[in-house]
Structures are given as C-alpha cells and as structure tokens.
Design an enzyme around this catalytic site. Sequence first.
Site, mmCIF file in Angstrom:
data_model
loop_
_atom_site.group_PDB
_atom_site.id
_atom_site.type_symbol
_atom_site.label_atom_id
_atom_site.label_comp_id
_atom_site.label_asym_id
_atom_site.label_seq_id
_atom_site.Cartn_x
_atom_site.Cartn_y
_atom_site.Cartn_z
ATOM 1 N N ASP A 91 0.820 -1.217 0.101
ATOM 2 C CA ASP A 91 -0.049 -0.030 0.077
ATOM 3 C C ASP A 91 0.820 1.309 -0.040
ATOM 4 O O ASP A 91 0.337 2.270 0.426
ATOM 5 C CB ASP A 91 -0.774 0.093 1.033
ATOM 6 C CG ASP A 91 -2.055 1.048 1.120
ATOM 7 O OD1 ASP A 91 -2.640 1.413 0.046
ATOM 8 O OD2 ASP A 91 -2.439 1.510 2.096
ATOM 9 N N CYS A 149 -21.388 -13.109 -2.722
ATOM 10 C CA CYS A 149 -22.090 -11.704 -2.524
ATOM 11 C C CYS A 149 -23.576 -11.941 -2.768
ATOM 12 O O CYS A 149 -24.445 -11.608 -2.201
ATOM 13 C CB CYS A 149 -21.671 -10.443 -2.959
ATOM 14 S SG CYS A 149 -20.139 -9.829 -2.315
ATOM 15 N N CYS A 152 -26.969 -9.753 -2.135
ATOM 16 C CA CYS A 152 -26.458 -8.691 -0.833
ATOM 17 C C CYS A 152 -26.047 -7.546 -1.260
ATOM 18 O O CYS A 152 -25.138 -7.320 -2.014
ATOM 19 C CB CYS A 152 -25.569 -9.552 0.192
ATOM 20 S SG CYS A 152 -25.128 -8.512 1.408
ATOM 21 N N CYS A 175 -16.503 9.469 0.148
ATOM 22 C CA CYS A 175 -16.108 8.447 1.075
ATOM 23 C C CYS A 175 -15.623 8.942 2.527
ATOM 24 O O CYS A 175 -14.614 9.679 2.322
ATOM 25 C CB CYS A 175 -14.952 7.321 0.335
ATOM 26 S SG CYS A 175 -14.388 6.096 1.638
#
Length: 305
Positions: A91, A149, A152, A175
């Site tokens: 990262d 998923c 959902c 965000c």
Amino acid sequence: MIRQERHGTMDWMKRSMPPRENPSSLLPGLRSAIVLGTNYCWPTPPDPGGLTGRVSIYAWGRDYHNLIGKRLKKFVRWLRSMGISSYAGVDSRPIVERSWATRAGLGYAGKNCCTIRPGQGSLFFISVVFVDSLLPPDAPLEGGLERYCGSCTRCISVCPTSAFDQPGELDARRCLSYLNIEHKGAIPIELRESMGRWVFGCDLCQTTCPHNHDASSAGAHPDFAPRSGHAWLDLEWVLSTDDEKLDTFFTGSPIRRCKPSGLKRNACIVLGNLGDPAARTALRHGTRHTSSTVREAARWALERI
C-alpha cells in the site's frame, strides 16, 4: 475512478498510473506475483461514550507499513540470496494490490471494493512481491462476487454518504475514509453530519458484510491489537494538545497520516455532530488554531451546539 475524476485530491494516484498499468516497468523480467495477506482483525474495545470519536480498525495498533514493510524487506533479501530479483510493496508503491489478490485467489472483489475472503472477511492487509521467476499460477475464486455476494447489498446501503455509484464502483470524494484522512481541506458541509463519530476512517461497509461477522483475530499480529486510547479518541484531548505533542503521540500509528490539523478538523466535526455543550471549551481551542480549516470547523461545531 481516476478517468472519471473520482479520486478527489489524491493526485498521486494519477501520477502513478503508468507503473500500475505496466508493472514490468517496476521489475524488468517480471514473470510472477506473490500475494500475501496479513490479518488485522481484533475485537472492538468498549465504547467509552462521552466526547470520543471512532477510529477505523486498521489504525488501532502499529502502522502496517512499518511492520509488514520490514517483513517484506527480509523476504526480498532472502529472494536475492536465491538469485531472484524482486519488487515488493504494501500500500505504498504503485501496485494495484486488490487486483493481484483477486487474480491470485486470495479473495474476490466485493461490492464494497474490498478484497473478501469467503467466510473469513476482508480485515487483512495485502502485500505483493513481483519476482522474475516463473511460479505455478493460482486461480481466481470460482464464482467470485456472484457466488459469494449474490444479491446482498448491505455494504452499499449502509454507506452514510452514498459513496458507491454502483456495486464495485466507489466515488472517493464522498467516502468518509478519504474525507477524514486523505483530504486536506475543509470537509464539505453537506457531508459533515454523515461523519457521525468517525474521527479517523470508516469501517461500515466492511463490518456490515456477512463475511466479516465471524472474522477471527486468530493469527492476527499482536502489534495490530488496539493500543490504549487509539480505538476511541478523546476529542477534548485532541483539541487541547499541542500539534507537536499530538504528532509525537501517534508516532508509529496510521493515525499520524492525517496530521494534527486534519485530526483536529475531524474532532471539531464529530463534536459538532455529538452536540454536547460540554465540548464548547475544547472547540474554543480549535477556533484559535493556526489552520484556517480547523478554525472554520470549530466555529461550525459551536454553531451547531
């Protein structure tokens, strides 16, 4: 995200696009990618209530860049001793870790844009090591998003700022984790109430995911366990503490990322959302800060109270 200008003020994402799209430029002769996951899931400490703000789970303990970075350096040295050239990152380098994790079968790309390991959740750090040796390939998880998923949409529905344009597509400009960590200016007034008590980051789209409901701290490194006063921040202390002392206190913590002025800006907004008159003294400290962004946020909070 970048082509649609949804990356906000994170200009480094645009600058680093060429190597992200062509990782061979990072390591001539690249033939394989080794993808690693490190669990950081720990139980949530009790909510102390009062004038406190919530911190994202990944920032409760030691900065993962430091811990995992040191491990990667040791691994790279070992590879070098074996005659293997490599390029590694967690990262902090121009690598699209989540895409590589999906290709390697470490997890699949969920509707919340996180890499999810079925039944084990998404609370793990991803690191990637490019090597110039050919390794037997792994395969992506069969079925991926459609299988695990399904219909959902809890992660989409729970987002307080509606930051997901559609499943798997995030507009960073809305965000909370972008706004209260990466964004350096004033947080848009229309989004401030949505911050609630989130003073650093946001976990809602992950903690609501059914795959994280049974996530275990087994195997999680103890350095990622909650440090005292890091999971819930004392906002009065944040605003009354000198910037230099605040910066020193968070040495070795991801919380240092947003710098004292960003943390104090966030603290003001959370106090404004709490609406407790007891916060007035702390907020008055904010109105005298050297940063105009902090001063404006403090005045906004006082007006709300």
